[in-house]
Write a protein that holds these residues in place. Structure first.
Motif, PDB file in Angstrom:
ATOM      1  N   GLY A   8       0.810  -1.217   0.000  1.00  0.00           N
ATOM      2  CA  GLY A   8       0.000   0.000   0.000  1.00  0.00           C
ATOM      3  C   GLY A   8       0.841   1.265   0.000  1.00  0.00           C
ATOM      4  N   LEU A   9       1.924   1.278   0.802  1.00  0.00           N
ATOM      5  CA  LEU A   9       2.794   2.453   0.824  1.00  0.00           C
ATOM      6  C   LEU A   9       3.440   2.684  -0.536  1.00  0.00           C
ATOM      7  CD1 LEU A   9       4.615   2.146   4.291  1.00  0.00           C
ATOM      8  CD2 LEU A   9       2.969   3.894   3.589  1.00  0.00           C
ATOM      9  N   GLY A  10       3.921   1.611  -1.156  1.00  0.00           N
ATOM     10  CA  GLY A  10       4.533   1.749  -2.475  1.00  0.00           C
ATOM     11  C   GLY A  10       3.538   2.221  -3.513  1.00  0.00           C
ATOM     12  N   PHE A  11       2.302   1.677  -3.436  1.00  0.00           N
ATOM     13  CA  PHE A  11       1.278   2.081  -4.398  1.00  0.00           C
ATOM     14  C   PHE A  11       0.889   3.535  -4.199  1.00  0.00           C
ATOM     15  CE2 PHE A  11      -3.167   2.543  -5.738  1.00  0.00           C
ATOM     16  CZ  PHE A  11      -3.050   2.159  -7.070  1.00  0.00           C
ATOM     17  N   LEU A  12       0.867   3.995  -2.953  1.00  0.00           N
ATOM     18  CA  LEU A  12       0.545   5.401  -2.687  1.00  0.00           C
ATOM     19  C   LEU A  12       1.555   6.317  -3.372  1.00  0.00           C
ATOM     20  CD1 LEU A  12      -1.109   7.540  -1.138  1.00  0.00           C
ATOM     21  CD2 LEU A  12       0.458   7.224   0.781  1.00  0.00           C
ATOM     22  N   SER A  13       2.846   5.989  -3.279  1.00  0.00           N
ATOM     23  CA  SER A  13       3.872   6.790  -3.950  1.00  0.00           C
ATOM     24  C   SER A  13       3.698   6.721  -5.456  1.00  0.00           C
ATOM     25  CB  SER A  13       5.263   6.286  -3.552  1.00  0.00           C
ATOM     26  OG  SER A  13       5.479   6.417  -2.171  1.00  0.00           O
ATOM     27  N   PHE A  14       3.393   5.527  -5.951  1.00  0.00           N
ATOM     28  CA  PHE A  14       3.216   5.340  -7.391  1.00  0.00           C
ATOM     29  C   PHE A  14       2.041   6.156  -7.919  1.00  0.00           C
ATOM     30  CE2 PHE A  14       1.617   3.220 -11.167  1.00  0.00           C
ATOM     31  CZ  PHE A  14       2.766   2.892 -11.866  1.00  0.00           C
ATOM     32  N   ILE A  15       0.896   6.063  -7.229  1.00  0.00           N
ATOM     33  CA  ILE A  15      -0.294   6.768  -7.708  1.00  0.00           C
ATOM     34  C   ILE A  15      -0.137   8.277  -7.559  1.00  0.00           C
ATOM     35  CG2 ILE A  15      -1.653   6.857  -5.584  1.00  0.00           C
ATOM     36  CD1 ILE A  15      -2.890   5.844  -9.087  1.00  0.00           C
ATOM     37  N   SER A  16       0.703   8.728  -6.620  1.00  0.00           N
ATOM     38  CA  SER A  16       0.962  10.166  -6.487  1.00  0.00           C
ATOM     39  C   SER A  16       1.647  10.701  -7.739  1.00  0.00           C
ATOM     40  CB  SER A  16       1.828  10.437  -5.260  1.00  0.00           C
ATOM     41  OG  SER A  16       1.179  10.045  -4.077  1.00  0.00           O
ATOM     42  N   ILE A  17       2.533   9.896  -8.326  1.00  0.00           N
ATOM     43  CA  ILE A  17       3.192  10.298  -9.570  1.00  0.00           C
ATOM     44  C   ILE A  17       2.158  10.426 -10.690  1.00  0.00           C
ATOM     45  CG2 ILE A  17       4.900   9.606 -11.292  1.00  0.00           C
ATOM     46  CD1 ILE A  17       6.381   8.120  -9.065  1.00  0.00           C
ATOM     47  N   VAL A  18       1.232   9.470 -10.753  1.00  0.00           N
ATOM     48  CA  VAL A  18       0.193   9.501 -11.790  1.00  0.00           C
ATOM     49  C   VAL A  18      -0.711  10.724 -11.625  1.00  0.00           C
ATOM     50  CG1 VAL A  18      -1.777   8.256 -12.762  1.00  0.00           C
ATOM     51  CG2 VAL A  18       0.245   6.991 -11.994  1.00  0.00           C
ATOM     52  N   LEU A  19      -1.140  10.994 -10.396  1.00  0.00           N
ATOM     53  CA  LEU A  19      -2.021  12.137 -10.148  1.00  0.00           C
ATOM     54  C   LEU A  19      -1.324  13.469 -10.414  1.00  0.00           C
ATOM     55  CD1 LEU A  19      -3.835  10.948  -6.881  1.00  0.00           C
ATOM     56  CD2 LEU A  19      -4.742  10.992  -9.221  1.00  0.00           C
ATOM     57  N   THR A  20      -0.015  13.529 -10.126  1.00  0.00           N
ATOM     58  CA  THR A  20       0.740  14.748 -10.425  1.00  0.00           C
ATOM     59  C   THR A  20       0.777  14.996 -11.920  1.00  0.00           C
ATOM     60  OG1 THR A  20       2.123  14.426  -8.468  1.00  0.00           O
ATOM     61  CG2 THR A  20       2.963  15.898 -10.170  1.00  0.00           C
ATOM     62  N   GLU A  21       0.915  13.933 -12.693  1.00  0.00           N
ATOM     63  CA  GLU A  21       0.918  14.081 -14.150  1.00  0.00           C
ATOM     64  C   GLU A  21      -0.449  14.530 -14.653  1.00  0.00           C
ATOM     65  OE1 GLU A  21       2.487  14.229 -17.902  1.00  0.00           O
ATOM     66  OE2 GLU A  21       3.550  13.880 -16.014  1.00  0.00           O
ATOM     67  N   MET A  22      -1.512  14.112 -13.988  1.00  0.00           N
ATOM     68  CA  MET A  22      -2.868  14.480 -14.419  1.00  0.00           C
ATOM     69  C   MET A  22      -3.241  15.912 -14.028  1.00  0.00           C
ATOM     70  SD  MET A  22      -4.964  10.979 -13.509  1.00  0.00           S
ATOM     71  CE  MET A  22      -6.540  11.729 -13.945  1.00  0.00           C
ATOM     72  N   PHE A  23      -2.913  16.285 -12.789  1.00  0.00           N
ATOM     73  CA  PHE A  23      -3.417  17.551 -12.254  1.00  0.00           C
ATOM     74  C   PHE A  23      -2.327  18.591 -11.993  1.00  0.00           C
ATOM     75  CE2 PHE A  23      -6.430  14.267 -10.850  1.00  0.00           C
ATOM     76  CZ  PHE A  23      -7.611  14.783 -11.334  1.00  0.00           C
ATOM     77  N   GLY A  24      -1.079  18.202 -11.989  1.00  0.00           N
ATOM     78  CA  GLY A  24      -0.016  19.088 -11.550  1.00  0.00           C
ATOM     79  C   GLY A  24       0.294  20.206 -12.524  1.00  0.00           C
ATOM     80  N   SER A  25       0.883  21.258 -12.005  1.00  0.00           N
ATOM     81  CA  SER A  25       1.374  22.348 -12.842  1.00  0.00           C
ATOM     82  C   SER A  25       2.623  21.887 -13.583  1.00  0.00           C
ATOM     83  CB  SER A  25       1.719  23.550 -11.963  1.00  0.00           C
ATOM     84  OG  SER A  25       2.814  23.233 -11.104  1.00  0.00           O
TER      85      SER A  25
END
Length: 594
Positions: free
Chosen positions: A291-308
């Motif tokens: 779960g911890l690893g997936f949280l870091s992984f999905i944070s990268i995906v969400l940053t690509e979707m919503f990040g500046s």
């Protein structure tokens, strides 16, 4: 004439920013010391000198998925354009942050493979950051030498430890433990635990110093010849297998809890991951770790979707930060590495006994050939993004200077107690996103890297990151390397000859990935070999057991031996000819893509 009556322009062919009198429109004498002081004063004291006309809001405003932006793109800043100070600092910080994950990962993995203590591990991270900052300045410089040769590319060509070095060094460490160069302890239940072996790292550094001269020699071979020997067919295969092998040997095992005895031989203090002494030890592959690893992984995906645009350039750091915040709140972080880390540090605070490990010479020579291939591709990509012509004598000199600086960097980095540093690819994404290829931003990047390395507590923070968080991020990082290899292979025509060579190379490479121990017993039937012969056997075993090395060698040999296809179109249009030129000047084959 006051500084307020001056403005900046960038006439064609003039590298240094020129002051122009607003009234007469005549260039100010550049040789005048007073004029330079006036320019510096104008730069530091005026709003235009600090901010220019760059759209900083565009850089920081988050993007919405599925929406189209009609905003005007910021201006493009070329290599030596007059860059506002705020943009130079901001862009330099982005370059440094985009590189961090790639710079801290190799020393962490090296230290883990050799069971080094936290103080030595933290030093290795600091040394990697400082060494990268210093040697990146060399690449930025493009210093003229003799006979039209150069040292450096003159582009924002930053350097870091190549993942090809990481993969090979891991195989070399395994060989050292197997042949007794490094000692191991056998427990009561017949499990083998590796003892700390800092001398193994010193032997890799010493071997690297010797082998770095190969890349310096290759720098004086015309780039066109190197491209014929190492076409996209070879480079793409090598990069693909580097990424794939690191996902399996480091990324996913760390995601599960740790690439150590807790995965392969869970007993004693390694009965749980990372050890039973950790704040919250768990069995390897526990759902909390996943779960911890997936949280870091999905944070990268969400940053690509919503990040500046700024956040997208540092998505790897965002993933690490989110994972650390959650794992820290949940009690998985051991802060001892932070408290014991020095506030200020520099190179040579810790040293390693330099030596040579003969069985590692052939594999390290192959690594330097690999870094040469990487350098050519990364320099080409940086030149294209910097709007520099990728054909002609000037570009060839940039490639020559970059490869020479790459070999020189391998030599100097070993003296800095850092594994070989070669051209990185991370900065290419920053150049494309910010539209800033200016070398001033590159110099600020180097300054930030050196600062991060000197502040020892930063290394302690990186060392405290839990294995699953590192695994979730590096799995993405290493998979990006594999994707870079696929992109390179996509530039091929995929003729029957190409498919045959690729299949032959992947037969060995993928075979090594799926059955890693197939070649470990190859020479065990030889009775009483001499020390020299045994060293040769060990060298061959390391090469055959390293997927990208054996696949690269097979691809190079077959590419040179098999005749080219004779079915060539009778006429080739100018557009097709340009496309072939782009394929020949292959871009972005960096094994450190993120």
């Amino acid at each position: 004439m006051s500084s307020s009556s001056l403005h900046r322009t960038q006439p064609e062919g003039i590298d240094y920013p020129v002051l122009v009198d607003r009234v007469s429109k005549d260039p100010v004498d550049q040789g005048s010391f007073k004029r330079r002081i006036a320019f510096a004063k104008h730069k530091v004291t005026s709003k235009d000198g600090w901010l220019g006309d760059y759209d900083y809001a565009w850089l920081c405003i988050p993007s919405l998925p599925f929406s189209k932006s009609n905003r005007k793109l910021p201006p493009f800043y070329s290599l030596d354009a007059d860059l506002p100070l705020a943009l130079a600092i901001t862009s330099g910080l982005q370059h440094a942050l985009a590189m961090l994950a790639g710079l801290i990962t190799p020393p962490i993995i090296f230290a883990s493979a050799l069971n080094l203590d936290s103080a030595t591990s933290a030093y290795m991270i600091s040394a990697s950051l400082i060494g990268s900052g210093i040697l990146s300045l060399v690449q930025l410089s493009r210093t003229p030498l003799f006979g039209g040769y150069y040292l450096g590319t003159g582009l924002i060509s930053v350097v870091g430890t190549s993942f090809s070095t990481l993969s090979t060094a891991t195989a070399i460490f395994d060989a050292m433990y197997q042949d007794g160069t490094c000692s191991s302890t056998v427990g009561a239940d017949d499990t083998t635990i590796r003892n700390a072996c800092p001398d193994a790292y010193g032997k890799v550094l010493g071997t690297s110093i010797i082998c770095s001269f190969l890349e310096m020699f290759l720098a004086f071979i015309p780039p066109r010849i190197l491209k014929r020997i190492f076409p996209p067919l070879v480079t793409g295969t090598v990069v693909l297998l580097i990424g794939a092998s690191l996902v399996g040997s480091s990324g996913v095992p760390n995601w599960g809890g740790g690439a150590s005895n807790c995965e392969t031989a869970p007993t004693g203090i390694f009965a749980l991951c990372p050890t039973t002494l950790a704040p919250k030890p768990l069995p390897w592959g526990a759902p909390q770790f996943i779960g911890l690893g997936f949280l870091s992984f999905i944070s990268i995906v969400l940053t690509e979707m919503f990040g500046s645009p700024f956040l997208k350039n540092i998505s790897i750091i965002v993933g690490l930060a989110v994972g650390c915040i959650v794992s820290g709140a949940a009690g998985y972080i051991d802060g001892s590495s932070i408290t014991t880390a020095p506030s200020i540090t520099f190179l040579w605070v810790h040293t390693f006994k330099i030596g040579v490990y003969p069985p590692a010479i052939l594999p390290m020579l192959a690594v330097y050939v690999s870094t040469t291939m990487e350098a050519i591709g990364d320099i080409t990509a940086s030149a294209e993004l910097s709007r520099v012509d990728v054909r002609g004598v000037e570009f060839d000199s940039r490639v020559q200077g970059g490869v020479l600086s790459d070999g020189f960097g391998g030599f100097m980095s070993a003296l800095f107690t850092v594994a070989p540093l070669s051209v990185f690819a991370q900065n290419n994404g920053v150049i494309a996103m910010t539209r800033c290829a200016n070398r001033s931003a590159g110099r600020w990047c180097c300054a930030f890297l050196i600062l991060f390395g000197i502040l020892g507590k930063i290394s302690g923070v990186f060392l405290a990151i839990p294995n699953p968080v590192i695994g979730g991020v590096t799995t993405f990082l290493f998979a990006s390397v594999a994707v870079s290899g696929i992109r390179v292979l996509a530039l091929m025509d995929f003729t029957r000859r190409d498919r045959f060579i690729l299949a032959a190379a992947l037969s060995f490479g993928v075979g090594d990935l799926l059955v890693p121990n197939i070649f470990t017993e190859l020479f065990n039937g030889v009775k009483n070999p001499s020390s020299g012969l045994q060293g040769l056997f060990n060298s061959i075993t390391i090469i055959l057991s390293t997927p990208f090395l054996v696949a690269g060698i097979v691809a190079v040999i077959l590419n040179l031996l098999l005749p080219q296809e004779t079915d060539i179109p009778e006429a080739v249009s100018d557009e097709e000819s340009d496309l072939e030129g782009q394929k020949e000047g292959i871009s972005d084959v960096g094994t450190s893509a993120a």
